[in-house]
Design a protein around this motif. Structure first.
Motif, short mmCIF file in Angstrom:
data_model
loop_
_atom_site.label_atom_id
_atom_site.label_comp_id
_atom_site.label_asym_id
_atom_site.label_seq_id
_atom_site.Cartn_x
_atom_site.Cartn_y
_atom_site.Cartn_z
N THR A 132 -5.79 -7.62 -0.37
CA THR A 132 -5.16 -7.67 -1.68
C THR A 132 -4.53 -9.05 -1.87
OG1 THR A 132 -3.00 -6.90 -0.93
CG2 THR A 132 -4.60 -5.19 -1.58
N PRO A 133 -4.26 -9.46 -3.11
CA PRO A 133 -3.67 -10.78 -3.33
C PRO A 133 -2.34 -10.98 -2.61
CG PRO A 133 -4.47 -9.88 -5.40
CD PRO A 133 -4.58 -8.79 -4.36
N GLN A 134 -1.58 -9.91 -2.40
CA GLN A 134 -0.25 -10.02 -1.82
C GLN A 134 -0.25 -10.02 -0.29
OE1 GLN A 134 -1.10 -7.51 -4.05
NE2 GLN A 134 -0.44 -8.68 -5.82
N ARG A 135 -1.38 -9.74 0.32
CA ARG A 135 -1.45 -9.70 1.79
C ARG A 135 -1.45 -11.10 2.37
NH1 ARG A 135 -1.78 -4.63 4.74
NH2 ARG A 135 -2.40 -3.16 3.16
N LEU A 138 -3.04 -14.27 0.13
CA LEU A 138 -4.35 -14.68 -0.40
C LEU A 138 -4.19 -15.32 -1.76
CD1 LEU A 138 -6.60 -11.68 0.68
CD2 LEU A 138 -6.14 -13.82 1.87
N ALA A 139 -3.27 -14.81 -2.57
CA ALA A 139 -3.03 -15.39 -3.90
C ALA A 139 -2.51 -16.82 -3.78
CB ALA A 139 -2.06 -14.53 -4.69
N GLN A 140 -1.59 -17.06 -2.87
CA GLN A 140 -1.06 -18.41 -2.67
C GLN A 140 -2.17 -19.36 -2.20
OE1 GLN A 140 1.95 -17.20 0.15
NE2 GLN A 140 3.61 -17.68 -1.28
N THR A 141 -3.01 -18.87 -1.32
CA THR A 141 -4.11 -19.69 -0.82
C THR A 141 -5.08 -20.04 -1.94
OG1 THR A 141 -3.89 -18.64 1.34
CG2 THR A 141 -5.96 -19.80 0.89
N ALA A 142 -5.39 -19.06 -2.78
CA ALA A 142 -6.28 -19.32 -3.92
C ALA A 142 -5.67 -20.33 -4.88
CB ALA A 142 -6.60 -18.01 -4.64
N GLU A 143 -4.37 -20.24 -5.09
CA GLU A 143 -3.68 -21.20 -5.96
C GLU A 143 -3.73 -22.61 -5.37
OE1 GLU A 143 0.30 -19.75 -6.56
OE2 GLU A 143 -0.43 -17.92 -7.52
#
Length: 76
Positions: free
Chosen positions: A21-24, A60-65
């Motif tokens: 999930t994005p938060q993991r 994962l969201a931070q990495t994508a950003e």
């Protein structure tokens, strides 16, 4: 980029899709530092852009950003 990370984590590294999930964080997905480097290499091979300053506590969201920011910088 998030979708690419999910695909690599689930298809290549065999992480259970239900856990991704994005938060993991990578740590929560039980990756170790060597596997994180392998993931970064895979992303670089696919995109030509190096993910820098990755660590196990990024989501994962931070990495994508971060990838999106690096991608926009490299296209300037």
């Amino acid at each position: 980029m998030y979708d690419r990370l999910v695909r690599l984590l689930t298809e290549v590294l065999s992480i259970d899709p239900a856990l991704v999930t994005p938060q993991r964080t990578f740590r929560e997905l039980e990756l170790d530092s060597i596997t994180l480097v392998e993931l970064a290499v895979m992303v670089t091979e696919e995109t030509g852009i190096s993910l820098q300053e990755l660590n196990l506590d990024l989501t994962l969201a931070q990495t994508a950003e971060r990838f999106a920011a690096q991608q926009s910088q490299s296209s300037v």
